[in-house]
Design an enzyme around this catalytic site. Structure first.
Site, PDB file in Angstrom:
ATOM      1  N   PHE A 171      45.937  32.525  22.229  1.00 42.38           N
ATOM      2  CA  PHE A 171      47.203  32.022  21.686  1.00 42.38           C
ATOM      3  C   PHE A 171      47.521  32.808  20.424  1.00 42.38           C
ATOM      4  O   PHE A 171      46.769  32.764  19.456  1.00 42.38           O
ATOM      5  CB  PHE A 171      47.144  30.526  21.363  1.00 42.38           C
ATOM      6  CG  PHE A 171      48.463  30.021  20.849  1.00 42.38           C
ATOM      7  CD1 PHE A 171      49.472  29.651  21.724  1.00 42.38           C
ATOM      8  CD2 PHE A 171      48.724  29.956  19.477  1.00 42.38           C
ATOM      9  CE1 PHE A 171      50.704  29.217  21.255  1.00 42.38           C
ATOM     10  CE2 PHE A 171      49.956  29.522  18.999  1.00 42.38           C
ATOM     11  CZ  PHE A 171      50.942  29.155  19.887  1.00 42.38           C
ATOM     12  N   ASP A 256      43.198  38.008  14.895  1.00 42.23           N
ATOM     13  CA  ASP A 256      44.122  36.920  14.588  1.00 42.23           C
ATOM     14  C   ASP A 256      43.318  35.794  13.962  1.00 42.23           C
ATOM     15  O   ASP A 256      42.665  35.009  14.664  1.00 42.23           O
ATOM     16  CB  ASP A 256      44.826  36.468  15.873  1.00 42.23           C
ATOM     17  CG  ASP A 256      45.800  35.319  15.622  1.00 42.23           C
ATOM     18  OD1 ASP A 256      45.712  34.684  14.550  1.00 42.23           O
ATOM     19  OD2 ASP A 256      46.629  35.056  16.518  1.00 42.23           O
ATOM     20  N   LYS A 285      48.373  29.792   8.837  1.00 41.35           N
ATOM     21  CA  LYS A 285      48.198  28.337   8.730  1.00 41.35           C
ATOM     22  C   LYS A 285      47.738  27.793   7.359  1.00 41.35           C
ATOM     23  O   LYS A 285      48.527  27.192   6.664  1.00 41.35           O
ATOM     24  CB  LYS A 285      47.286  27.838   9.838  1.00 41.35           C
ATOM     25  CG  LYS A 285      47.985  27.922  11.203  1.00 41.35           C
ATOM     26  CD  LYS A 285      47.289  27.120  12.265  1.00 41.35           C
ATOM     27  CE  LYS A 285      48.158  26.905  13.481  1.00 41.35           C
ATOM     28  NZ  LYS A 285      48.139  27.987  14.454  1.00 41.35           N
TER      29      LYS A 285
HETATM   30  C1  PLP Z   1      49.088  28.746  15.207  1.00 39.54           C
HETATM   31  C2  PLP Z   1      48.656  30.101  15.617  1.00 39.54           C
HETATM   32  C3  PLP Z   1      49.573  31.152  15.711  1.00 39.54           C
HETATM   33  C4  PLP Z   1      51.052  30.954  15.511  1.00 39.54           C
HETATM   34  O1  PLP Z   1      51.365  30.535  14.225  1.00 39.54           O
HETATM   35  P1  PLP Z   1      52.803  29.878  13.949  1.00 39.54           P
HETATM   36  O2  PLP Z   1      52.823  29.702  12.461  1.00 39.54           O
HETATM   37  O3  PLP Z   1      52.857  28.600  14.718  1.00 39.54           O
HETATM   38  O4  PLP Z   1      53.819  30.840  14.408  1.00 39.54           O
HETATM   39  C5  PLP Z   1      49.082  32.397  16.046  1.00 39.54           C
HETATM   40  N1  PLP Z   1      47.776  32.613  16.271  1.00 39.54           N
HETATM   41  C6  PLP Z   1      46.868  31.617  16.179  1.00 39.54           C
HETATM   42  C7  PLP Z   1      45.431  31.910  16.423  1.00 39.54           C
HETATM   43  C8  PLP Z   1      47.277  30.322  15.862  1.00 39.54           C
HETATM   44  O5  PLP Z   1      46.390  29.336  15.803  1.00 39.54           O
END
Ligand code: PLP
Length: 431
Positions: A171, A256, A285
């Site tokens: 994700f 990420d 986040k």
């Molecule tokens: C939440 C998340 C995203 C996306 O972040 P948003 O601020 O919702 O756009 C991307 N990568 C990972 C691993 C995430 O947990």
């Protein structure tokens, strides 16, 4: 006073508007009434919200009907210091009252200080740089564009590497580029065609990765622990193998850490001890302690110069308030020894969860925790949890995820462990 007549009239009218009325923190409207209004005015992409929340303090939040909850999700790994943290609140207010927004035609001290701080905390090598965004998906969009520049000539006509590798279960966000990196078919299919060239390979399989990498690969995107897939850590040695394979093929290794970064695992980066230096890391986040901000960090001179003047941009990204919020959050995490708390309370929670009847597996690191149940009742556990005063999340039918504020205490964690058996029973009875 040099205000014009209309100016002072407007100011006087505003002064008569209590902030409580405008923000409706008065508690006169019930949760049910709010939700009825929600359904007629808000787009339905989130379904029906579980509760209408009006107030928070530390790890607690209260809904419109006055019910209290222990927040074990922290706005999905966002509220690193809990809700309404006095220091973060005061720094944000003070910055907003001084200079709120300037655009990236200009810079500000907080933006520069935050970039320096992030590079220092992540032990970034010389020549490393930062690009600020407003969210995780935007940080990954920037990383996607960075990948597209790998090997390309300045005008992009020759040398372009077309392939990008991501993992099954990945994700990376919901905007088109990040969505192309995201594996889940239900998220992707309605929006195809997505930006091309992304290949998803089996999770945690070194042989599959080595087989997929060649000189046409621009980048490999990895989450150290897949959050949305149910808190699934990469197997030991995978990151090292990925670093070796990407280096050999000239591909970028992009981590990420949007969910795992900024203390979530008890370290600034989940990959801090992996013995590798990535080419880029994305954050978001927890970075702003609840205020929206994301970042792309590029490691080393070569990767940092892939995107040149005019090739990327943002209006809001890195604005003084967001960067002040992040500076305050990082400072509080450091000065309050929050990372030690994350490790201790995380260990305590995981051990406690493993001992609960009906819990079949516990995963994760620090305060990013996933646990599996012996029945497909996770959504019912979320509901029963709310009724019992606990906010948790179910990323899958058998799986519960916890990503509480990093300041969660052992006592607070203990109240959840004590309540969990009854919550599981209620969920099973409801099936
Ligand atoms: C939440 C998340 C995203 C996306 O972040 P948003 O601020 O919702 O756009 C991307 N990568 C990972 C691993 C995430 O947990």
């Amino acid at each position: 006073m040099s205000q014009t007549k209309t100016g002072s009239h407007a100011a006087a009218t505003l002064e008569k508007t209590p902030a409580g009325d405008l923000l409706d923190t008065t508690g006169h409207t019930s949760g049910a009434d709010w939700l009825a209004r929600y359904s007629t005015s808000l787009m339905g992409v989130f379904g029906t919200p579980q509760r209408v929340l009006v107030r928070g303090a530390g790890c607690l939040v209260w809904d419109a009907d006055g019910k209290e909850y222990l927040d074990l999700l922290g706005g999905i790994a966002v509220n690193a210091l809990g809700h309404a943290h006095p220091f973060v609140t005061s720094v944000i207010s003070s910055q907003l009252a001084t200079l709120g927004h300037v655009s990236n035609f200009f810079t500000s001290p907080t933006q520069i200080a935050l970039a320096e701080k992030l590079l220092a905390l992540t032990h970034a090598p010389a020549g490393s740089k930062v690009f600020f965004t407003n969210s995780g998906t935007e940080a990954n969009e920037a990383a996607f564009k960075l990948a597209r520049r790998n090997g390309a000539s300045p005008d992009g006509t020759t040398g372009k590497r077309t392939k990008i590798i991501a993992l099954e279960g990945a994700f990376h966000g919901r905007t088109m580029g990040a969505l192309a990196l995201t594996a889940k078919e239900a998220y992707r299919a309605p929006f195809e065609p997505l930006p091309g060239g992304v290949v998803h390979i089996p999770f945690g399989d070194v042989a599959a990765l080595e087989a997929a990498i060649d000189e046409t690969v621009a980048a490999v995107f990895l989450e150290p622990i897949q959050g949305e897939a149910g808190v699934r850590p990469l197997p030991p040695g995978y990151l090292k193998a990925a670093r070796e394979a990407t280096t050999k093929a000239g591909a970028l290794l992009i981590l990420d850490e949007v969910q795992t970064g900024i203390g979530r695992t008890g370290k600034w980066l989940a990959t801090e001890d992996a013995g590798i230096v990535p080419d880029a890391v994305t954050l978001a986040k927890g970075l702003g302690g609840g205020f929206p901000i994301g970042a792309l960090l590029t490691f080393g001179e070569q990767t940092s110069s892939l995107l040149t003047a005019g090739q990327h941009g943002t209006t809001f990204g890195g604005n003084p308030v967001a960067t002040a919020a992040a500076l305050a959050t990082l400072h509080a995490i450091e000065s309050q020894r929050v990372l030690e708390n994350v490790a201790a309370v995380g260990d305590y929670l995981r051990a406690g969860l493993a001992a609960v009847d009906g819990v079949t597996e516990v995963r994760g690191e620090g305060l990013l925790i996933g646990f599996d149940l012996d029945a497909a009742v996770a959504p019912a556990v979320v509901t029963a949890g709310l009724d019992a005063g606990f906010i948790v999340n179910s990323p899958g039918p058998h799986t519960i995820r916890l990503a509480p504020p990093l300041v969660l205490t052992k006592d607070q964690a203990g109240t959840f462990l004590a309540a969990l058996p009854a919550i599981l029973q209620t969920a099973k009875d409801a099936q």
